[in-house]
Enzyme design. Structure first.
Site, PDB file in Angstrom:
ATOM      1  N   ASP A 112       0.866  -1.165   0.000  1.00 50.24           N
ATOM      2  CA  ASP A 112       0.000   0.000   0.000  1.00 50.24           C
ATOM      3  C   ASP A 112       0.917   1.233   0.000  1.00 50.24           C
ATOM      4  O   ASP A 112       2.108   1.131   0.317  1.00 50.24           O
ATOM      5  CB  ASP A 112      -0.862  -0.040   1.269  1.00 50.24           C
ATOM      6  CG  ASP A 112      -1.680   1.225   1.447  1.00 50.24           C
ATOM      7  OD1 ASP A 112      -2.299   1.679   0.472  1.00 50.24           O
ATOM      8  OD2 ASP A 112      -1.693   1.768   2.575  1.00 50.24           O
ATOM      9  N   LEU A 113       0.386   2.362  -0.359  1.00 54.36           N
ATOM     10  CA  LEU A 113       1.200   3.589  -0.411  1.00 54.36           C
ATOM     11  C   LEU A 113       0.960   4.488   0.810  1.00 54.36           C
ATOM     12  O   LEU A 113       1.844   4.672   1.654  1.00 54.36           O
ATOM     13  CB  LEU A 113       0.857   4.366  -1.698  1.00 54.36           C
ATOM     14  CG  LEU A 113       1.495   5.744  -1.850  1.00 54.36           C
ATOM     15  CD1 LEU A 113       3.008   5.650  -1.945  1.00 54.36           C
ATOM     16  CD2 LEU A 113       0.933   6.449  -3.090  1.00 54.36           C
ATOM     17  N   ASP A 114      -0.258   5.035   0.871  1.00 49.47           N
ATOM     18  CA  ASP A 114      -0.562   6.043   1.895  1.00 49.47           C
ATOM     19  C   ASP A 114      -0.493   5.438   3.299  1.00 49.47           C
ATOM     20  O   ASP A 114      -1.234   4.510   3.612  1.00 49.47           O
ATOM     21  CB  ASP A 114      -1.972   6.611   1.665  1.00 49.47           C
ATOM     22  CG  ASP A 114      -2.069   7.375   0.346  1.00 49.47           C
ATOM     23  OD1 ASP A 114      -1.129   8.112   0.027  1.00 49.47           O
ATOM     24  OD2 ASP A 114      -3.087   7.239  -0.351  1.00 49.47           O
ATOM     25  N   THR A 145       1.217  10.225   3.785  1.00 49.70           N
ATOM     26  CA  THR A 145       0.138  11.007   3.164  1.00 49.70           C
ATOM     27  C   THR A 145      -1.150  10.877   3.959  1.00 49.70           C
ATOM     28  O   THR A 145      -2.056  11.685   3.786  1.00 49.70           O
ATOM     29  CB  THR A 145      -0.130  10.537   1.718  1.00 49.70           C
ATOM     30  OG1 THR A 145       0.024   9.144   1.700  1.00 49.70           O
ATOM     31  CG2 THR A 145       0.776  11.197   0.727  1.00 49.70           C
ATOM     32  N   SER A 188      -2.776   0.727  -4.476  1.00 53.45           N
ATOM     33  CA  SER A 188      -3.247   1.902  -3.742  1.00 53.45           C
ATOM     34  C   SER A 188      -4.682   2.251  -4.091  1.00 53.45           C
ATOM     35  O   SER A 188      -5.097   2.136  -5.242  1.00 53.45           O
ATOM     36  CB  SER A 188      -2.342   3.097  -4.072  1.00 53.45           C
ATOM     37  OG  SER A 188      -2.852   4.276  -3.486  1.00 53.45           O
ATOM     38  N   ALA A 189      -5.412   2.728  -3.091  1.00 52.82           N
ATOM     39  CA  ALA A 189      -6.790   3.193  -3.295  1.00 52.82           C
ATOM     40  C   ALA A 189      -6.815   4.613  -3.840  1.00 52.82           C
ATOM     41  O   ALA A 189      -7.879   5.141  -4.150  1.00 52.82           O
ATOM     42  CB  ALA A 189      -7.548   3.129  -1.981  1.00 52.82           C
ATOM     43  N   LYS A 222     -10.943  -1.061  -1.720  1.00 52.08           N
ATOM     44  CA  LYS A 222     -10.709  -1.797  -0.476  1.00 52.08           C
ATOM     45  C   LYS A 222     -11.897  -1.522   0.452  1.00 52.08           C
ATOM     46  O   LYS A 222     -12.398  -0.407   0.454  1.00 52.08           O
ATOM     47  CB  LYS A 222      -9.412  -1.303   0.186  1.00 52.08           C
ATOM     48  CG  LYS A 222      -8.164  -1.480  -0.692  1.00 52.08           C
ATOM     49  CD  LYS A 222      -6.957  -0.767  -0.065  1.00 52.08           C
ATOM     50  CE  LYS A 222      -5.769  -0.789  -1.012  1.00 52.08           C
ATOM     51  NZ  LYS A 222      -4.591  -0.072  -0.486  1.00 52.08           N
ATOM     52  N   LYS A 228      -9.049   5.610   6.428  1.00 59.30           N
ATOM     53  CA  LYS A 228      -7.812   5.106   5.821  1.00 59.30           C
ATOM     54  C   LYS A 228      -8.103   3.943   4.882  1.00 59.30           C
ATOM     55  O   LYS A 228      -8.817   3.010   5.252  1.00 59.30           O
ATOM     56  CB  LYS A 228      -6.827   4.669   6.905  1.00 59.30           C
ATOM     57  CG  LYS A 228      -6.187   5.839   7.620  1.00 59.30           C
ATOM     58  CD  LYS A 228      -5.141   5.358   8.600  1.00 59.30           C
ATOM     59  CE  LYS A 228      -4.538   6.539   9.343  1.00 59.30           C
ATOM     60  NZ  LYS A 228      -3.617   6.075  10.399  1.00 59.30           N
ATOM     61  N   GLU A 277       0.029  -3.241   4.578  1.00 59.92           N
ATOM     62  CA  GLU A 277      -1.050  -2.248   4.708  1.00 59.92           C
ATOM     63  C   GLU A 277      -1.087  -1.591   6.078  1.00 59.92           C
ATOM     64  O   GLU A 277      -0.802  -2.237   7.081  1.00 59.92           O
ATOM     65  CB  GLU A 277      -2.392  -2.965   4.557  1.00 59.92           C
ATOM     66  CG  GLU A 277      -3.030  -2.852   3.216  1.00 59.92           C
ATOM     67  CD  GLU A 277      -3.616  -1.486   2.918  1.00 59.92           C
ATOM     68  OE1 GLU A 277      -3.680  -0.637   3.819  1.00 59.92           O
ATOM     69  OE2 GLU A 277      -4.002  -1.261   1.763  1.00 59.92           O
ATOM     70  N   ASP A 278      -1.509  -0.327   6.116  1.00 57.07           N
ATOM     71  CA  ASP A 278      -1.695   0.342   7.410  1.00 57.07           C
ATOM     72  C   ASP A 278      -3.179   0.463   7.785  1.00 57.07           C
ATOM     73  O   ASP A 278      -3.480   0.857   8.914  1.00 57.07           O
ATOM     74  CB  ASP A 278      -1.089   1.754   7.383  1.00 57.07           C
ATOM     75  CG  ASP A 278      -1.892   2.695   6.498  1.00 57.07           C
ATOM     76  OD1 ASP A 278      -2.221   2.302   5.355  1.00 57.07           O
ATOM     77  OD2 ASP A 278      -2.204   3.815   6.942  1.00 57.07           O
TER      78      ASP A 278
HETATM   79  C1  BG6 Z   1      -6.018   5.801   0.161  1.00 56.24           C
HETATM   80  C2  BG6 Z   1      -5.985   6.594   1.440  1.00 56.24           C
HETATM   81  O1  BG6 Z   1      -4.756   5.281  -0.109  1.00 56.24           O
HETATM   82  O2  BG6 Z   1      -6.420   6.621  -0.932  1.00 56.24           O
HETATM   83  C3  BG6 Z   1      -7.336   7.264   1.671  1.00 56.24           C
HETATM   84  O3  BG6 Z   1      -5.683   5.729   2.516  1.00 56.24           O
HETATM   85  C4  BG6 Z   1      -7.711   8.080   0.455  1.00 56.24           C
HETATM   86  O4  BG6 Z   1      -7.248   8.064   2.826  1.00 56.24           O
HETATM   87  C5  BG6 Z   1      -7.711   7.195  -0.771  1.00 56.24           C
HETATM   88  O5  BG6 Z   1      -9.006   8.654   0.637  1.00 56.24           O
HETATM   89  C6  BG6 Z   1      -8.089   7.950  -2.046  1.00 56.24           C
HETATM   90  O6  BG6 Z   1      -7.083   8.862  -2.349  1.00 56.24           O
HETATM   91  P1  BG6 Z   1      -7.202   9.955  -3.494  1.00 56.24           P
HETATM   92  O7  BG6 Z   1      -5.798  10.492  -3.599  1.00 56.24           O
HETATM   93  O8  BG6 Z   1      -7.643   9.256  -4.744  1.00 56.24           O
HETATM   94  O9  BG6 Z   1      -8.188  10.961  -3.030  1.00 56.24           O
HETATM   95 MG    MG Z   2      -2.807   3.161   3.582  1.00 54.33          MG
END
Ligand code: BG6
Ligand code: MG
Length: 229
Positions: free
Chosen positions: A13-15, A21, A118-119, A149, A49, A173-174
């Protein structure tokens, strides 16, 4: 890019795992909530998250009493994203979380495929800001999938891109929703953060400084062997 199938793979996962982030998303959502007169704290943010932008907005609005139409919601999501992107613009490689770069490099050095799941729709931009866009064999983000997710789609798509069977993958993942997605994909789930929050993870580490790819591979193969007998 390496398109050779690999025996085992790590899907990050990224964020909140590679970079914080999660804090920037929180700042941007909190500003929107403040504008709307909705009380929104860290506990509320924890629930967002790993969720998609629109799912996050729905959760935030559910904390208030006002009803909004689809157009208004899209405008709010856009406003939050503009704020978030302004924060991302200031990111540099110094914003990699401790252990993240070593974790990625040691996963590659172990001969494993490395992908991002990543989401976020902004994942490619964040990777560029961090200077690690080329470290991944594949990047799968919200632009490539239909189901967010905790649905397993993003992890399964990453495994498919790597040519790895789900049971040969470790997901990292976090977020609660992210750990659920990894488990639903049939992968070994490494939670990064608080074990009292990431209850569904197979294993929880405090951060990527504690991430030793070869340990997980041995653990994973043992689990498979046990499952297959
Ligand atoms: C996820 C984050 O990776 O991405 C969420 O954990 C975030 O907090 C989601 O809402 C969507 O991100 P973005 O950048 O498409 O608004
Ligand atoms: Mg995350």
């Amino acid at each position: 890019m390496n398109h050779e199938p690999r025996p085992s793979a790590f899907i990050f996962d990224l964020d909140g795992v590679i970079t914080d982030t999660a804090e920037l998303h929180y700042v941007a959502w909190r500003a929107l909530a403040l504008d709307l007169g909705i009380a929104f704290g860290e506990q509320d943010n924890e629930q967002l998250k790993g969720l998609s932008r629109m799912d996050s907005l729905e959760r935030l609005l559910a904390l208030g009493t006002q009803q909004f139409g689809a157009g208004e919601k899209l405008a709010m999501a856009e406003r939050k994203n503009t704020h978030y992107l302004a924060l991302v613009e200031k990111m540099t490689p110094a914003d990699l979380l401790p252990g993240a770069l070593d974790a990625l490099h040691s996963a590659r050095a172990a001969g494993c495929g490395v992908a991002l799941a990543s989401a976020s729709k902004n994942a490619a931009l964040v990777l560029e800001r961090l200077g690690i866009a080329r470290v991944f064999d594949h990047v799968v983000d919200s632009n490539h999938i239909r189901n967010s997710k905790p649905h397993p789609e993003v992890f399964l798509a990453a495994a498919r891109a790597l040519g790895a069977a789900p049971q040969d993958c470790v997901g990292i993942e976090d977020a609660v929703a992210g750990v659920q997605a990894i488990r639903a994909a049939g992968m070994f789930a490494v939670g990064v953060g608080n074990a009292r929050v990431l209850l569904a993870a197979d294993q929880v580490i405090a951060d990527l400084r504690h991430f030793v790819p070869s340990n997980y591979l041995r653990g994973m193969h043992r689990l498979r062997w046990v499952n297959e007998t």
